[in-house]
Enzyme design. Structure first.
Site, PDB file in Angstrom:
ATOM      1  N   ASP A 138      26.002  38.694  28.207  1.00 58.14           N
ATOM      2  CA  ASP A 138      27.350  38.136  28.134  1.00 58.14           C
ATOM      3  C   ASP A 138      27.385  37.006  27.099  1.00 58.14           C
ATOM      4  O   ASP A 138      26.524  36.115  27.111  1.00 58.14           O
ATOM      5  CB  ASP A 138      27.757  37.622  29.510  1.00 58.14           C
ATOM      6  CG  ASP A 138      29.264  37.426  29.605  1.00 58.14           C
ATOM      7  OD1 ASP A 138      30.000  38.163  28.937  1.00 58.14           O
ATOM      8  OD2 ASP A 138      29.689  36.535  30.358  1.00 58.14           O
ATOM      9  N   HIS A 145      38.251  28.835  24.557  1.00 53.01           N
ATOM     10  CA  HIS A 145      37.605  28.726  25.871  1.00 53.01           C
ATOM     11  C   HIS A 145      36.558  27.614  25.843  1.00 53.01           C
ATOM     12  O   HIS A 145      36.491  26.780  26.749  1.00 53.01           O
ATOM     13  CB  HIS A 145      36.953  30.069  26.231  1.00 53.01           C
ATOM     14  CG  HIS A 145      36.144  30.059  27.496  1.00 53.01           C
ATOM     15  ND1 HIS A 145      36.701  29.917  28.740  1.00 53.01           N
ATOM     16  CD2 HIS A 145      34.806  30.186  27.710  1.00 53.01           C
ATOM     17  CE1 HIS A 145      35.755  29.950  29.668  1.00 53.01           C
ATOM     18  NE2 HIS A 145      34.592  30.108  29.072  1.00 53.01           N
ATOM     19  N   GLU A 203      37.069  35.939  34.596  1.00 56.21           N
ATOM     20  CA  GLU A 203      37.041  35.720  33.143  1.00 56.21           C
ATOM     21  C   GLU A 203      37.409  37.041  32.482  1.00 56.21           C
ATOM     22  O   GLU A 203      36.739  38.055  32.682  1.00 56.21           O
ATOM     23  CB  GLU A 203      35.657  35.252  32.673  1.00 56.21           C
ATOM     24  CG  GLU A 203      35.315  33.834  33.153  1.00 56.21           C
ATOM     25  CD  GLU A 203      34.052  33.254  32.499  1.00 56.21           C
ATOM     26  OE1 GLU A 203      33.250  34.027  31.938  1.00 56.21           O
ATOM     27  OE2 GLU A 203      33.876  32.021  32.571  1.00 56.21           O
ATOM     28  N   GLU A 205      37.431  39.489  29.631  1.00 55.74           N
ATOM     29  CA  GLU A 205      36.573  39.716  28.466  1.00 55.74           C
ATOM     30  C   GLU A 205      36.731  41.145  27.948  1.00 55.74           C
ATOM     31  O   GLU A 205      37.262  42.024  28.626  1.00 55.74           O
ATOM     32  CB  GLU A 205      35.097  39.512  28.836  1.00 55.74           C
ATOM     33  CG  GLU A 205      34.803  38.153  29.456  1.00 55.74           C
ATOM     34  CD  GLU A 205      33.311  37.838  29.513  1.00 55.74           C
ATOM     35  OE1 GLU A 205      32.503  38.617  28.966  1.00 55.74           O
ATOM     36  OE2 GLU A 205      32.970  36.794  30.113  1.00 55.74           O
ATOM     37  N   ASP A 237      34.230  39.086  34.134  1.00 51.36           N
ATOM     38  CA  ASP A 237      32.978  38.381  34.433  1.00 51.36           C
ATOM     39  C   ASP A 237      33.243  37.381  35.562  1.00 51.36           C
ATOM     40  O   ASP A 237      33.360  36.177  35.338  1.00 51.36           O
ATOM     41  CB  ASP A 237      32.512  37.672  33.150  1.00 51.36           C
ATOM     42  CG  ASP A 237      31.249  36.870  33.363  1.00 51.36           C
ATOM     43  OD1 ASP A 237      30.404  37.296  34.154  1.00 51.36           O
ATOM     44  OD2 ASP A 237      31.119  35.810  32.720  1.00 51.36           O
ATOM     45  N   ARG A 241      32.328  29.140  40.321  1.00 48.42           N
ATOM     46  CA  ARG A 241      32.226  27.853  39.612  1.00 48.42           C
ATOM     47  C   ARG A 241      31.430  26.809  40.381  1.00 48.42           C
ATOM     48  O   ARG A 241      30.698  26.030  39.767  1.00 48.42           O
ATOM     49  CB  ARG A 241      33.621  27.310  39.308  1.00 48.42           C
ATOM     50  CG  ARG A 241      34.494  28.214  38.449  1.00 48.42           C
ATOM     51  CD  ARG A 241      33.911  28.474  37.076  1.00 48.42           C
ATOM     52  NE  ARG A 241      34.827  29.330  36.301  1.00 48.42           N
ATOM     53  CZ  ARG A 241      34.477  29.965  35.197  1.00 48.42           C
ATOM     54  NH1 ARG A 241      33.248  29.875  34.710  1.00 48.42           N
ATOM     55  NH2 ARG A 241      35.350  30.717  34.556  1.00 48.42           N
ATOM     56  N   GLN A 244      28.022  27.549  39.741  1.00 53.80           N
ATOM     57  CA  GLN A 244      27.726  27.358  38.316  1.00 53.80           C
ATOM     58  C   GLN A 244      27.523  25.896  37.951  1.00 53.80           C
ATOM     59  O   GLN A 244      26.582  25.551  37.238  1.00 53.80           O
ATOM     60  CB  GLN A 244      28.855  27.963  37.481  1.00 53.80           C
ATOM     61  CG  GLN A 244      28.566  27.993  35.984  1.00 53.80           C
ATOM     62  CD  GLN A 244      29.644  28.750  35.202  1.00 53.80           C
ATOM     63  OE1 GLN A 244      30.522  29.371  35.777  1.00 53.80           O
ATOM     64  NE2 GLN A 244      29.567  28.679  33.885  1.00 53.80           N
ATOM     65  N   LYS A 257      27.059  34.292  38.177  1.00 49.31           N
ATOM     66  CA  LYS A 257      27.502  35.433  37.379  1.00 49.31           C
ATOM     67  C   LYS A 257      27.036  36.782  37.910  1.00 49.31           C
ATOM     68  O   LYS A 257      27.508  37.814  37.433  1.00 49.31           O
ATOM     69  CB  LYS A 257      26.977  35.263  35.942  1.00 49.31           C
ATOM     70  CG  LYS A 257      27.484  34.000  35.243  1.00 49.31           C
ATOM     71  CD  LYS A 257      28.974  34.034  34.960  1.00 49.31           C
ATOM     72  CE  LYS A 257      29.391  32.885  34.041  1.00 49.31           C
ATOM     73  NZ  LYS A 257      30.782  33.034  33.586  1.00 49.31           N
ATOM     74  N   THR A 261      30.243  42.268  38.227  1.00 46.47           N
ATOM     75  CA  THR A 261      31.009  42.296  36.987  1.00 46.47           C
ATOM     76  C   THR A 261      31.816  43.579  37.032  1.00 46.47           C
ATOM     77  O   THR A 261      31.251  44.648  37.249  1.00 46.47           O
ATOM     78  CB  THR A 261      30.076  42.291  35.765  1.00 46.47           C
ATOM     79  OG1 THR A 261      29.267  41.112  35.814  1.00 46.47           O
ATOM     80  CG2 THR A 261      30.856  42.340  34.466  1.00 46.47           C
ATOM     81  N   THR A 364      34.857  35.015  27.600  1.00 48.06           N
ATOM     82  CA  THR A 364      36.256  34.842  27.969  1.00 48.06           C
ATOM     83  C   THR A 364      37.134  34.799  26.725  1.00 48.06           C
ATOM     84  O   THR A 364      36.930  33.964  25.846  1.00 48.06           O
ATOM     85  CB  THR A 364      36.398  33.520  28.760  1.00 48.06           C
ATOM     86  OG1 THR A 364      35.414  33.516  29.787  1.00 48.06           O
ATOM     87  CG2 THR A 364      37.771  33.388  29.367  1.00 48.06           C
ATOM     88  N   GLU A 378      40.171  27.126  33.017  1.00 48.68           N
ATOM     89  CA  GLU A 378      40.941  26.551  31.917  1.00 48.68           C
ATOM     90  C   GLU A 378      42.343  26.142  32.360  1.00 48.68           C
ATOM     91  O   GLU A 378      42.895  25.160  31.877  1.00 48.68           O
ATOM     92  CB  GLU A 378      41.065  27.548  30.770  1.00 48.68           C
ATOM     93  CG  GLU A 378      39.776  27.755  29.987  1.00 48.68           C
ATOM     94  CD  GLU A 378      39.981  28.777  28.878  1.00 48.68           C
ATOM     95  OE1 GLU A 378      40.870  28.588  28.039  1.00 48.68           O
ATOM     96  OE2 GLU A 378      39.248  29.790  28.869  1.00 48.68           O
TER      97      GLU A 378
END
Lengths: 433, 433
Positions: A138, A145, A203, A205, A237, A241, A244, A257, A261, A364, A378
């Site tokens: 990824d 982003h 996310e 993508e 994705d 958070r 993360q 992650k 997916t 992203t 975001e």
């Protein structure tokens, strides 16, 4: 725009009526490849999307519809598992197959009865992963982003110097379906805890499917990279958070992650997307220039991709009231700072071997406007603000029962409009640990 | 030490004389599994190491030597590709196979002629990867490695709170052989450049082979995790430090790690290593305590592994003078802060699905002493100091022609001493880009 042929002809119509309807993702100019099965034949096998039908590629091949390299390509596709063998043959072979498919599936088809026998309604099919996905990497290639999530709001030298990426988890790549809210280790009020994540995010993508790979120690050059890309899909994705923020130092995101997916099932080929290529992203004058091994004139001229991408949210309340999903993100793949060819070139520049059927995520795909922010982090300022939905609901992060639906569409004057299908995932409550 | 049986009996001797020689890695108490081929039969197939011989498992099975679950396990191993199917059966099946193998290969064997017909000299065999390695994850679990490379020299809350890890590259995992010096993007004197790396390093690690996997969304509990580990190997996580320093923010190392990973070919099983289990690492009183889902009394009591590990360097100058390789690192797997069961539990704690034959790396197995620093970056202070070799040479990083050789050995009073074989990689000059 170079290298167009009659398969791109917007005037060509299909013998399958639903493929000629305005708004279909799968007109005869698209012809994406995927793997499907049916209740009566549960073995996954290759197919081509056409309107609301799937063309059973193996069945059409067995009828003797193809010749030469196209026939060999159809046979390779049928070898399984996944389309790996077709992807390994390269875009020349896929192009021969596309050309014959386009003729066979057109209104002028000389083998309409064989085609009709090879059709399976999409509504009766179950889709499967299009390759074995031996590796999934990824990237992080939207400058919008990147800067929105950086404390200093600036591009770093690393971001400008190379397409940032991390190896991600191949085993948990899935098509549309449920995503179970994971448990996560995180800091809450200064204490470490392990509990269902409260900061689940999406996310939006683009997924990139690798065609012919390279041997270990033999990098793919930038001028060859575009031809090593077999096609594209949509990719969510899913990002945890709270996990993360806590886990990522010093080795980057891990469990944040690998929950899952979600990708769309159809591979929209490099060739199908040629009419929608555009120039590579235009860097600011003050940005670092790409290093020479990542620069190719053709890639700079047409390495971008003009595809509109949307992420929509369907909440339980919307579902209960019969409302349609609300678009949260409307963006475009042309906003990516690095091209797909640059991603692949960088990835193999240390000699790392790519395998046919490997999956890359673009990162992203956020754009410059507020409406084009392509993940919740975001929109909510990393969890510090609330997002208002038009039905009166609010969100900070995803809640149980929320479904995130990705769609993509390429449109250009004088050309057909083609779509990507959907990648949809619905958040299920955490299970007791 | 629990769960020992007659396969661990130090008095048991093999009908293969070389397996009874002191110093062999592969006495009858070891019986590791691997994949091999020969010039006359180039198809990779399962084998068991015994002294300087390989027992062709399929051939022995076909002679009717096994019965019951052991026979089923031998047939599963022969299915290929790799030992994935054997690993999926679980350690109970592998244990049955080991018990019958131990009897068949002993001095008291009732089927000595069949065994002799199934022997292949190691010197005539080529080894192959023991599984398909669908996924490779690398951890960072030595507190000594972590603190030596941290600017503040301290353990972080993240390090103490969870076994830090990143997804690494599965496609470039290899057995012993050449490693081509990669090109790398790095900062040199303030300018960004792309050139052959000047900071190539090794990392001495233990590799962990996953046995039965788990479904997506269904975590492996700590009390079950030890039984999901099929066995162990040696692992050199080649590291490109100049690439790593530049690329790793914010998503962690990428091309720094995917150049290649060298592993030893034999899977030393969980059962073979039982006599050498030891208590889990003893944390300082002031450290964070592990969260409950990572704590299990049995794992705390015997989740450590007392295996001596060595990384030796053979330079071109040593080779030219007929010198033997010089040990740079002498360490022990018991120095790891987290247990293997904790690594596997954490990895799947978000629901991430593990596949049989997946590979985990323990992270650099550095210990407390200077002699147990398990990578050059620790010895050279991240490139600021020179390492003196006993033949008068000096090194900061690896040079072309340098070979790094990993070995491992488990020894305990009253038990046989068993070894891991070797994982060796030789640095080849960069190719022209």
């Amino acid at each position: 725009m170079t290298r167009l042929n009659e398969t791109h002809d917007a005037a060509r119509r299909s013998l399958v009526a639903s493929a000629n309807e305005p708004g279909t993702d799968f007109p005869i100019q698209n012809l994406p490849f995927g793997m499907f099965s049916t209740a009566t034949d549960p073995t996954p096998r290759p197919g081509v999307a056409l309107g609301d039908q799937i063309v059973d590629l193996g069945r059409l091949q067995q009828s003797g519809a193809f010749s030469g390299k196209a026939d060999a390509a159809a046979r390779a596709a049928a070898q399984g598992p996944g389309l790996d063998e077709l992807m390994a043959l390269g875009n020349g072979a896929a192009s021969e197959l596309r050309a014959q498919l386009s003729a066979l599936l057109s209104e002028e088809s000389t083998k309409a009865p064989d085609v009709m026998k090879a059709l399976v309604p999409m509504s009766e099919a179950r889709m499967h992963l299009p390759s074995t996905v031996r590796n999934f990497t990824d990237f992080l290639t939207s400058s919008f982003h990147f800067t929105r999530l950086r404390p200093d709001g600036q591009l770093s030298r690393t971001f400008m110097g190379l397409p940032i990426a991390y190896h991600s988890r191949a085993s948990s790549v899935r098509l549309s379906g449920d995503v179970v809210r994971p448990h996560a280790i995180s800091e809450r009020d200064g204490d470490l805890g392990f509990a269902p994540s409260t900061q689940l995010d999406y996310e939006l993508e683009v997924g990139i499917w690798v065609g012919p790979g390279n041997a270990l120690g033999d990098p793919i050059r930038i001028e060859d990279a575009a031809d090593r890309i077999f096609g594209f899909c949509l990719l969510n994705d899913w990002s945890v958070r709270d996990a993360q923020w806590f886990e990522s130092q010093p080795l980057g995101p891990f469990l944040a992650k690998s929950v899952s997916t979600t990708i769309s099932p159809w591979i929209v080929t490099e060739e199908a997307l040629r009419p929608y290529r555009t120039a590579a992203f235009r860097r600011a004058e003050t940005d670092l220039k790409p290093l020479p091994h990542l620069l190719d004139p053709r890639d700079q001229a047409e390495g971008g991709l003009d595809v509109e991408l949307t992420a929509s949210l369907l909440t339980p309340a919307m579902r209960a009231r019969g409302l349609t999903a609300e678009p949260l993100t409307r963006t475009n793949a042309r906003h990516l700072y690095w091209t797909f060819a640059q991603m692949l070139t960088h990835h193999s520049s240390n000699g790392c071997n790519m395998l046919s059927g490997d999956l890359l995520g673009s990162g992203t795909v956020s754009g410059p406007t507020d409406g084009s922010r392509a993940c919740l982090a975001e929109m909510n300022g990393k969890g510090t603000a609330t997002i208002s939905l038009s039905n009166g609901e609010e969100r900070v992060w995803l809640e149980d029962g929320d479904e995130v639906i990705l769609t993509g569409r390429a449109t250009r004057e004088g050309h057909a409009s083609i779509g990507f299908g959907t990648a949809a995932g619905k958040v299920q409550p955490a299970t007791r640990y």
